[in-house]
Design an enzyme around this catalytic site. Structure first.
Site, PDB file in Angstrom:
ATOM      1  N   CYS A 141      -4.898  -9.348  -1.612  1.00 24.24           N
ATOM      2  CA  CYS A 141      -4.006  -9.327  -0.264  1.00 24.24           C
ATOM      3  C   CYS A 141      -5.386  -8.672   0.068  1.00 24.24           C
ATOM      4  O   CYS A 141      -5.694  -7.062   0.303  1.00 24.24           O
ATOM      5  CB  CYS A 141      -2.731  -7.594  -0.584  1.00 24.24           C
ATOM      6  N   CYS A 152      -4.683  -5.676   2.970  1.00 28.49           N
ATOM      7  CA  CYS A 152      -4.395  -3.848   2.350  1.00 28.49           C
ATOM      8  C   CYS A 152      -6.072  -3.709   2.084  1.00 28.49           C
ATOM      9  O   CYS A 152      -6.549  -2.618   2.290  1.00 28.49           O
ATOM     10  CB  CYS A 152      -3.891  -4.330   0.554  1.00 28.49           C
ATOM     11  N   ASP A 153      -6.766  -4.387   1.114  1.00 31.00           N
ATOM     12  CA  ASP A 153      -7.948  -4.336   0.766  1.00 31.00           C
ATOM     13  C   ASP A 153      -9.877  -4.638   1.609  1.00 31.00           C
ATOM     14  O   ASP A 153     -10.297  -4.060   0.866  1.00 31.00           O
ATOM     15  CB  ASP A 153      -8.504  -5.041  -0.894  1.00 31.00           C
TER      16      ASP A 153
END
Length: 315
Positions: free
Chosen positions: A132, A135-136
């Protein structure tokens, strides 16, 4: 015993639904699979969930949500869902060693990111391997990263990662990309993106605590090389966890549950869906939690408004 509501799954969507239904005195039963907590349990630090200015570890966030649901009266049971009998109400949910009857069901079984299945991949999730970018990506500011994939999602995530990384290399096993022309053009026009086409990933390399490189094979020559990188993003798609439904609830062509727009209602009255199992676009913890709230409210209104339910048989 017939329950009022059963929730399948313990990611952000399922646990949020459990909190709301438990506070509404619906005594929900929550069935968790072999990996409770969903994909967030594979994430180290979560910095984009509101309310945690210093971030929070993924497993800790999920544990807190579970404790909150338990505090209000949700009951948790462990089991792998194998089938739901939707032919009659109450619904019969079958899991390993469990047969549970319920007047309503909330499906929040999520979606699993497809992995390559190569050496070093799974054990380095959270240590430099991610599925992701949204997300990261922030954790790779000023670093070199590799993104694996050739579809629209891979191109979109490659462009997104250039906001943080100093260099993004796209690795794809073919010379031709599967992405639409407009997505390919956007990626090719981005000066931060380099290309490693016609190369097959064969191993994720790690120093023990973090990723150091990706070993690939040149398909034409079988020559192996190591791409030095700080992070590897696998973007080859997601698979909704809906195989246990056996077609009894309407899904789209890729298996995601169809819901009535603006609601969490499925094609079967009394069954609701929330989280990534019905969302193939956003796939964020906060959006999953939001739909979990929606599912609980839709479910509560259904239970309170259905005169045909014989409440003398429930808890």
């Amino acid at each position: 015993m017939i329950h009022k509501a059963v929730i399948l799954g313990t990611g952000p969507a399922g646990l949020t639904a459990a909190i709301y239904l438990a506070r509404a005195n619906m005594d929900p039963i929550v069935i968790e699979g072999p990996e409770p907590g969903g994909q967030l349990t594979l994430t180290t630090e979560v910095e984009n969930f509101p309310g945690f200015p210093d971030g929070i570890m993924g497993p800790e966030l999920m544990d807190n949500m579970r404790k909150q649901a338990e505090r209000f009266g949700a009951t948790f049971k462990r089991g792998w869902i194998t089938d739901i009998d939707t032919s009659d109400r109450p619904f019969l949910i079958k899991a390993d060693g469990l047969d549970i009857k319920s007047q309503s069901v909330i499906i929040s079984t999520g979606a699993s990111a497809k992995l390559l299945g190569i050496a070093g991949e799974k054990e380095n999730i959270g240590k430099g391997v991610s599925t992701c970018a949204t997300c990261d990506g922030f954790f790779f500011r000023g670093k070199k990263v590799v993104i694996i994939g050739g579809g629209d999602s891979a191109m979109e995530e490659a462009n997104f990662l250039t906001k943080f990384a100093s260099e993004v290399q796209v690795v794809h096993r073919r010379n031709d990309l599967r992405a639409s022309k407009i997505m390919q053009d956007r990626a090719r026009d981005n000066e931060k993106i380099t290309w490693g086409l016609n190369k097959t990933p064969i191993e994720v390399l790690s120093g023990g605590k973090k990723v150091t490189g990706l070993k690939v094979k040149e398909n034409d020559s079988d020559k192996e090389e190591v791409i030095e990188t700080d992070g590897i993003f696998v973007a080859i798609g997601h698979r909704p966890n809906t195989s246990f439904l056996h077609g009894k609830v309407q899904t789209n062509e890729t298996g995601y549950i169809d819901v009535k727009p603006g609601t969490t209602k499925t094609s079967v009255q009394g069954i609701f869906a929330c989280g990534d199992v019905q969302d193939q676009h956003y796939r964020q913890a906060i959006t999953a939690a939001g739909t979990g709230c929606m599912a609980a409210m839709d479910c509560e209104r259904y239970l309170e408004g259905d005169a045909s339910i014989d409440w003398s048989q429930t808890l």
